[in-house]
Design a protein around this motif. Structure first.
Motif, PDB file in Angstrom:
ATOM      1  N   SER A 112     -46.033   8.190  11.392  1.00 27.93           N
ATOM      2  CA  SER A 112     -45.910   9.354  10.516  1.00 27.93           C
ATOM      3  C   SER A 112     -44.816   9.074   9.491  1.00 27.93           C
ATOM      4  CB  SER A 112     -45.584  10.608  11.325  1.00 27.93           C
ATOM      5  OG  SER A 112     -44.386  10.433  12.021  1.00 27.93           O
ATOM      6  N   ASP A 113     -44.984   9.649   8.303  1.00 26.53           N
ATOM      7  CA  ASP A 113     -43.966   9.453   7.278  1.00 26.53           C
ATOM      8  C   ASP A 113     -43.143  10.726   7.107  1.00 26.53           C
ATOM      9  OD1 ASP A 113     -45.543  11.134   5.787  1.00 26.53           O
ATOM     10  OD2 ASP A 113     -45.948   9.726   4.183  1.00 26.53           O
ATOM     11  N   ASP A 114     -42.162  10.684   6.227  1.00 28.05           N
ATOM     12  CA  ASP A 114     -41.234  11.802   6.035  1.00 28.05           C
ATOM     13  C   ASP A 114     -41.883  13.024   5.398  1.00 28.05           C
ATOM     14  OD1 ASP A 114     -39.268  10.222   7.095  1.00 28.05           O
ATOM     15  OD2 ASP A 114     -38.528   9.549   5.144  1.00 28.05           O
ATOM     16  N   GLU A 115     -43.003  12.853   4.720  1.00 29.64           N
ATOM     17  CA  GLU A 115     -43.650  13.953   4.005  1.00 29.64           C
ATOM     18  C   GLU A 115     -44.787  14.595   4.796  1.00 29.64           C
ATOM     19  OE1 GLU A 115     -44.769  12.419   0.217  1.00 29.64           O
ATOM     20  OE2 GLU A 115     -42.753  11.695  -0.203  1.00 29.64           O
ATOM     21  N   GLY A 116     -44.965  14.230   6.061  1.00 31.34           N
ATOM     22  CA  GLY A 116     -46.002  14.826   6.881  1.00 31.34           C
ATOM     23  C   GLY A 116     -47.322  14.079   6.866  1.00 31.34           C
ATOM     24  N   GLY A 117     -47.373  12.962   6.219  1.00 37.89           N
ATOM     25  CA  GLY A 117     -48.593  12.151   6.175  1.00 37.89           C
ATOM     26  C   GLY A 117     -48.546  11.036   7.202  1.00 37.89           C
ATOM     27  N   GLU A 118     -49.359  10.033   7.007  1.00 34.93           N
ATOM     28  CA  GLU A 118     -49.419   8.899   7.917  1.00 34.93           C
ATOM     29  C   GLU A 118     -49.325   7.594   7.136  1.00 34.93           C
ATOM     30  OE1 GLU A 118     -52.376  10.419  11.466  1.00 34.93           O
ATOM     31  OE2 GLU A 118     -53.145   9.045   9.973  1.00 34.93           O
ATOM     32  N   ILE A 119     -48.815   6.580   7.803  1.00 33.60           N
ATOM     33  CA  ILE A 119     -48.849   5.223   7.291  1.00 33.60           C
ATOM     34  C   ILE A 119     -49.655   4.413   8.299  1.00 33.60           C
ATOM     35  CG2 ILE A 119     -47.526   3.173   6.680  1.00 33.60           C
ATOM     36  CD1 ILE A 119     -45.166   5.092   6.085  1.00 33.60           C
ATOM     37  N   ARG A 120     -50.804   3.903   7.857  1.00 37.94           N
ATOM     38  CA  ARG A 120     -51.662   3.112   8.724  1.00 37.94           C
ATOM     39  C   ARG A 120     -51.536   1.649   8.334  1.00 37.94           C
ATOM     40  NH1 ARG A 120     -57.098   6.833   9.447  1.00 37.94           N
ATOM     41  NH2 ARG A 120     -55.964   8.701  10.045  1.00 37.94           N
ATOM     42  N   THR A 121     -51.278   0.805   9.320  1.00 27.97           N
ATOM     43  CA  THR A 121     -51.121  -0.624   9.085  1.00 27.97           C
ATOM     44  C   THR A 121     -52.341  -1.354   9.620  1.00 27.97           C
ATOM     45  OG1 THR A 121     -48.723  -0.404   9.273  1.00 27.97           O
ATOM     46  CG2 THR A 121     -49.630  -2.623   9.458  1.00 27.97           C
ATOM     47  N   PHE A 122     -52.903  -2.204   8.776  1.00 29.75           N
ATOM     48  CA  PHE A 122     -54.086  -2.981   9.127  1.00 29.75           C
ATOM     49  C   PHE A 122     -53.713  -4.450   9.168  1.00 29.75           C
ATOM     50  CE2 PHE A 122     -55.483   0.902   7.197  1.00 29.75           C
ATOM     51  CZ  PHE A 122     -56.551   1.291   7.980  1.00 29.75           C
ATOM     52  N   GLY A 123     -54.294  -5.196  10.111  1.00 27.47           N
ATOM     53  CA  GLY A 123     -53.995  -6.613  10.251  1.00 27.47           C
ATOM     54  C   GLY A 123     -55.259  -7.448  10.223  1.00 27.47           C
ATOM     55  N   CYS A 124     -55.131  -8.654   9.693  1.00 31.51           N
ATOM     56  CA  CYS A 124     -56.242  -9.593   9.620  1.00 31.51           C
ATOM     57  C   CYS A 124     -56.203 -10.509  10.838  1.00 31.51           C
ATOM     58  CB  CYS A 124     -56.159 -10.418   8.340  1.00 31.51           C
ATOM     59  SG  CYS A 124     -57.445 -11.675   8.222  1.00 31.51           S
ATOM     60  N   PRO A 125     -57.283 -10.587  11.612  1.00 34.14           N
ATOM     61  CA  PRO A 125     -57.288 -11.460  12.779  1.00 34.14           C
ATOM     62  C   PRO A 125     -57.402 -12.944  12.419  1.00 34.14           C
ATOM     63  CG  PRO A 125     -59.430 -10.438  12.521  1.00 34.14           C
ATOM     64  CD  PRO A 125     -58.529  -9.839  11.486  1.00 34.14           C
ATOM     65  N   HIS A 126     -57.795 -13.231  11.185  1.00 30.80           N
ATOM     66  CA  HIS A 126     -57.998 -14.621  10.778  1.00 30.80           C
ATOM     67  C   HIS A 126     -56.724 -15.267  10.243  1.00 30.80           C
ATOM     68  CE1 HIS A 126     -59.446 -17.876   8.076  1.00 30.80           C
ATOM     69  NE2 HIS A 126     -60.200 -18.122   9.130  1.00 30.80           N
ATOM     70  N   CYS A 127     -56.053 -14.614   9.296  1.00 31.86           N
ATOM     71  CA  CYS A 127     -54.872 -15.227   8.670  1.00 31.86           C
ATOM     72  C   CYS A 127     -53.568 -14.503   8.993  1.00 31.86           C
ATOM     73  CB  CYS A 127     -55.076 -15.337   7.163  1.00 31.86           C
ATOM     74  SG  CYS A 127     -55.119 -13.765   6.299  1.00 31.86           S
ATOM     75  N   ALA A 128     -53.613 -13.480   9.839  1.00 28.10           N
ATOM     76  CA  ALA A 128     -52.426 -12.744  10.314  1.00 28.10           C
ATOM     77  C   ALA A 128     -51.683 -12.003   9.202  1.00 28.10           C
ATOM     78  CB  ALA A 128     -51.478 -13.659  11.072  1.00 28.10           C
ATOM     79  N   THR A 129     -52.354 -11.660   8.121  1.00 28.35           N
ATOM     80  CA  THR A 129     -51.772 -10.862   7.056  1.00 28.35           C
ATOM     81  C   THR A 129     -51.871  -9.382   7.448  1.00 28.35           C
ATOM     82  OG1 THR A 129     -52.498 -12.468   5.426  1.00 28.35           O
ATOM     83  CG2 THR A 129     -51.944 -10.296   4.604  1.00 28.35           C
ATOM     84  N   SER A 130     -50.888  -8.579   7.067  1.00 23.05           N
ATOM     85  CA  SER A 130     -50.961  -7.145   7.334  1.00 23.05           C
ATOM     86  C   SER A 130     -50.729  -6.377   6.037  1.00 23.05           C
ATOM     87  CB  SER A 130     -49.956  -6.722   8.395  1.00 23.05           C
ATOM     88  OG  SER A 130     -48.652  -6.931   7.952  1.00 23.05           O
ATOM     89  N   LYS A 131     -51.298  -5.171   5.987  1.00 20.16           N
ATOM     90  CA  LYS A 131     -51.170  -4.319   4.813  1.00 20.16           C
ATOM     91  C   LYS A 131     -51.108  -2.872   5.277  1.00 20.16           C
ATOM     92  CE  LYS A 131     -53.169  -3.552   0.297  1.00 20.16           C
ATOM     93  NZ  LYS A 131     -54.151  -4.008  -0.668  1.00 20.16           N
ATOM     94  N   SER A 132     -50.254  -2.066   4.640  1.00 20.67           N
ATOM     95  CA  SER A 132     -50.098  -0.664   5.005  1.00 20.67           C
ATOM     96  C   SER A 132     -50.728   0.237   3.959  1.00 20.67           C
ATOM     97  CB  SER A 132     -48.620  -0.312   5.151  1.00 20.67           C
ATOM     98  OG  SER A 132     -48.056  -1.029   6.214  1.00 20.67           O
ATOM     99  N   LEU A 133     -51.270   1.354   4.434  1.00 22.71           N
ATOM    100  CA  LEU A 133     -51.932   2.336   3.584  1.00 22.71           C
ATOM    101  C   LEU A 133     -51.362   3.700   3.931  1.00 22.71           C
ATOM    102  CD1 LEU A 133     -54.345   3.005   1.641  1.00 22.71           C
ATOM    103  CD2 LEU A 133     -55.738   3.190   3.689  1.00 22.71           C
ATOM    104  N   ARG A 134     -50.832   4.412   2.929  1.00 19.57           N
ATOM    105  CA  ARG A 134     -50.254   5.739   3.161  1.00 19.57           C
ATOM    106  C   ARG A 134     -51.295   6.814   2.918  1.00 19.57           C
ATOM    107  NH1 ARG A 134     -48.359  10.004   0.603  1.00 19.57           N
ATOM    108  NH2 ARG A 134     -46.708  11.172   1.587  1.00 19.57           N
ATOM    109  N   LEU A 135     -51.406   7.742   3.863  1.00 19.33           N
ATOM    110  CA  LEU A 135     -52.310   8.884   3.739  1.00 19.33           C
ATOM    111  C   LEU A 135     -51.469  10.140   3.637  1.00 19.33           C
ATOM    112  CD1 LEU A 135     -54.898   8.026   6.510  1.00 19.33           C
ATOM    113  CD2 LEU A 135     -55.082   7.613   4.078  1.00 19.33           C
ATOM    114  N   ALA A 136     -51.653  10.875   2.564  1.00 17.87           N
ATOM    115  CA  ALA A 136     -50.921  12.123   2.371  1.00 17.87           C
ATOM    116  C   ALA A 136     -51.604  13.240   3.149  1.00 17.87           C
ATOM    117  CB  ALA A 136     -50.871  12.470   0.887  1.00 17.87           C
ATOM    118  N   PRO A 137     -50.859  14.255   3.559  1.00 17.16           N
ATOM    119  CA  PRO A 137     -51.486  15.401   4.224  1.00 17.16           C
ATOM    120  C   PRO A 137     -52.380  16.154   3.240  1.00 17.16           C
ATOM    121  CG  PRO A 137     -49.160  15.824   3.848  1.00 17.16           C
ATOM    122  CD  PRO A 137     -49.417  14.409   3.450  1.00 17.16           C
TER     123      PRO A 137
END
Length: 67
Positions: free
Chosen positions: A34-59
């Motif tokens: 959860s973030d400070d504004e009441g939304g979410e931060i979802r982190t996605f990972g790649c099983p092949h190259c181990a890269t990760s990326k985050s996506l913020r979802l606002a309420p």
């Protein structure tokens, strides 16, 4: 446990189409925070190259949710 998550978050976001920006492999959800504004931060990972990326979802605006 039902009723513990806020219904105001956007649970309908389509994530099955997300691909790694480096190797184009389908990424998988690895963490939700959860973030400070009441939304979410979802982190996605790649099983092949181990890269990760985050996506913020606002309420969602204008919706109310009570326990």
């Amino acid at each position: 446990m039902p009723g513990t998550r806020g219904a105001y978050l956007n649970d309908n976001i389509r994530t099955e189409h997300l691909k790694c920006s480096y190797c184009r492999t389908q990424v998988y959800l690895i963490k939700i925070e959860s973030d400070d504004e009441g939304g979410e931060i979802r982190t996605f990972g790649c099983p092949h190259c181990a890269t990760s990326k985050s996506l913020r979802l606002a309420p969602r605006r204008g919706s109310s949710w009570a326990c």
